[in-house]
Design an enzyme around this catalytic site. Structure first.
Site, PDB file in Angstrom:
ATOM      1  CE  LYS A  15       5.315  -4.698  -0.192  1.00  0.00           C
ATOM      2  NZ  LYS A  15       5.333  -3.799   0.934  1.00  0.00           N
ATOM      3  CG  ASP A 140       2.471  -2.838  -3.110  1.00  0.00           C
ATOM      4  OD1 ASP A 140       2.899  -1.783  -3.616  1.00  0.00           O
ATOM      5  OD2 ASP A 140       2.459  -3.059  -1.885  1.00  0.00           O
TER       6      ASP A 140
HETATM    7  P1  ATP Z   1       0.884  -4.037   1.542  1.00  0.00           P
HETATM    8  O1  ATP Z   1       2.254  -3.885   2.076  1.00  0.00           O
HETATM    9  O2  ATP Z   1       0.827  -4.280   0.054  1.00  0.00           O
HETATM   10  O3  ATP Z   1      -0.110  -3.023   2.014  1.00  0.00           O
HETATM   11  P2  ATP Z   1       0.278  -6.044   3.501  1.00  0.00           P
HETATM   12  O4  ATP Z   1       1.320  -7.093   3.509  1.00  0.00           O
HETATM   13  O5  ATP Z   1       0.365  -5.013   4.577  1.00  0.00           O
HETATM   14  O6  ATP Z   1       0.277  -5.412   2.080  1.00  0.00           O
HETATM   15  P3  ATP Z   1      -1.679  -8.095   3.049  1.00  0.00           P
HETATM   16  O7  ATP Z   1      -1.122  -9.229   3.841  1.00  0.00           O
HETATM   17  O8  ATP Z   1      -1.562  -8.162   1.588  1.00  0.00           O
HETATM   18  O9  ATP Z   1      -1.135  -6.703   3.592  1.00  0.00           O
HETATM   19  O10 ATP Z   1      -3.224  -7.994   3.498  1.00  0.00           O
HETATM   20  C1  ATP Z   1      -3.915  -6.790   3.555  1.00  0.00           C
HETATM   21  C2  ATP Z   1      -5.430  -7.081   3.609  1.00  0.00           C
HETATM   22  O11 ATP Z   1      -5.823  -7.782   2.431  1.00  0.00           O
HETATM   23  C3  ATP Z   1      -5.865  -7.916   4.777  1.00  0.00           C
HETATM   24  O12 ATP Z   1      -6.904  -7.205   5.416  1.00  0.00           O
HETATM   25  C4  ATP Z   1      -6.404  -9.196   4.190  1.00  0.00           C
HETATM   26  O13 ATP Z   1      -7.565  -9.657   4.851  1.00  0.00           O
HETATM   27  C5  ATP Z   1      -6.738  -8.828   2.752  1.00  0.00           C
HETATM   28  N1  ATP Z   1      -6.497  -9.938   1.797  1.00  0.00           N
HETATM   29  C6  ATP Z   1      -7.246 -10.248   0.744  1.00  0.00           C
HETATM   30  N2  ATP Z   1      -6.740 -11.290   0.077  1.00  0.00           N
HETATM   31  C7  ATP Z   1      -5.616 -11.659   0.705  1.00  0.00           C
HETATM   32  C8  ATP Z   1      -4.645 -12.676   0.486  1.00  0.00           C
HETATM   33  N3  ATP Z   1      -4.727 -13.537  -0.529  1.00  0.00           N
HETATM   34  N4  ATP Z   1      -3.610 -12.727   1.321  1.00  0.00           N
HETATM   35  C9  ATP Z   1      -3.501 -11.829   2.346  1.00  0.00           C
HETATM   36  N5  ATP Z   1      -4.399 -10.875   2.615  1.00  0.00           N
HETATM   37  C10 ATP Z   1      -5.456 -10.776   1.808  1.00  0.00           C
END
Ligand code: ATP
Length: 294
Positions: A15, A140
């Site tokens: 997203k 989210d």
């Molecule tokens: P948001 O914008 O919702 O905060 P993001 O894109 O910044 O999300 P993600 O890539 O979802 O962040 O990852 C955030 C944290 O979640 C990381 O520290 C990661 O290790 C952990 N995590 C747990 N499960 C997953 C997964 N299936 N995919 C990605 N990260 C994961």
């Protein structure tokens, strides 16, 4: 419960946030938001195979935990608890969505795990139940259940789908470092964020016609000063022809909006040295209907 379907492959999209206004902090520590979220065509691929015992995770492509810290594992555990069965699934994640980049990959994986397991077991859980479970997994996650362009309020879980959405090509650049969402929230000074009322009227007047004048992200006020590379990517995207550019979520990903696909392709090449770069469009799939039987 259906037993015939033993395997399912699902594509879980990323997203972007094109508007993100932080409107307050709640006693439970969550923040209230006003945000416009759009699912886009960068996907993790999740393969679910029933059998064996417990939840077994394999992850290829990017470095994420494969234990109880993985949101797929947590979603699986919540699902089996809810249906009152012992877990018996192996999940292989082909992770293409950059991690901790503001692209919601973990939340998407969690939502698509709930939907896929529900389908694999003959849909024992209602949409309302899935929504409640999604909310407990993360702010989210409910967005990815419906997975269409939305205005989101509350902690991001009160969703208002947008019936029409303008066509854009999104050039998404991910500078080579992660930003912790918790850190970014900790830095935001709520008294400095702009009042929302006028902004919402502006959004309602112009949504569906043009999003570009509305692009805004309160996290930029804390991320850009600490990570100047993010500001450089924004400037570069505008210089190479983006109609607008904005950081997504708590960063560091930056999105450039293009109306012309050729311009987007050229721009994507020119920003390559700033980080991993993608061209994406709004995801038009229909929730788990996007899933296909393997
Ligand atoms: P948001 O914008 O919702 O905060 P993001 O894109 O910044 O999300 P993600 O890539 O979802 O962040 O990852 C955030 C944290 O979640 C990381 O520290 C990661 O290790 C952990 N995590 C747990 N499960 C997953 C997964 N299936 N995919 C990605 N990260 C994961």
């Amino acid at each position: 419960m259906e037993s015939g379907k033993a395997q399912l492959v699902v594509k879980a999209p990323a997203k972007i946030n094109l508007v993100l206004k932080i409107t307050g902090k709640r006693p439970d520590g969550y923040h209230d938001l006003f945000t416009i979220m759009v699912p886009v065509t960068i996907y993790d691929t999740l393969r679910f195979r029933r059998g064996g015992s417990g939840i077994r995770l394999v992850c290829k492509g990017r470095d994420v935990p494969v234990d109880g810290n993985n949101l797929v594992w947590q979603a699986g555990e919540a699902f089996y608890r809810e249906i009152g069965s012992e877990p018996d699934v192996e999940v292989t994640i082909e992770k293409a969505i950059p991690v901790a980049a503001g692209l919601g990959g973990g939340s998407s994986d969690a939502a698509f795990t709930l939907k896929a397991l529900n389908r694999l077991y003959g849909n024992p859980l209602s949409s309302a139940r899935l929504h409640a479970m999604a909310r407990a997994l993360g702010a989210d996650v409910p967005f990815f259940l419906s997975c269409r362009p939305c205005v989101a309020r509350g902690i991001g879980d009160l969703l208002e789908p947008l019936q029409k959405w303008p066509e854009f090509w999104y050039v998404i650049v991910v500078p080579p470092f992660g930003i912790s969402t918790a850190w970014a929230y900790g830095q935001v000074k709520l008294e400095l964020t702009q009042p929302l009322e006028n902004y919402i009227v502006k959004v309602q007047d112009s949504l569906c016609s043009d999003i570009v004048p509305l692009l805004e992200n309160d996290f930029e006020t804390v991320v850009l000063p600490s990570f100047p590379q993010v500001a450089e990517v924004k400037d570069l995207l505008l210089r190479v022809g983006a109609a607008g550019a904005i950081m997504s979520g708590s960063g560091p990903s930056v999105v450039g909006l293009f109306r012309d696909p050729e311009k987007a392709k050229v721009a994507c090449l020119s920003v390559k040295e700033k980080g991993e770069s993608f061209i994406a469009r709004a995801y038009r799939g229909e929730g788990v209907g996007q899933a296909e039987k393997a």
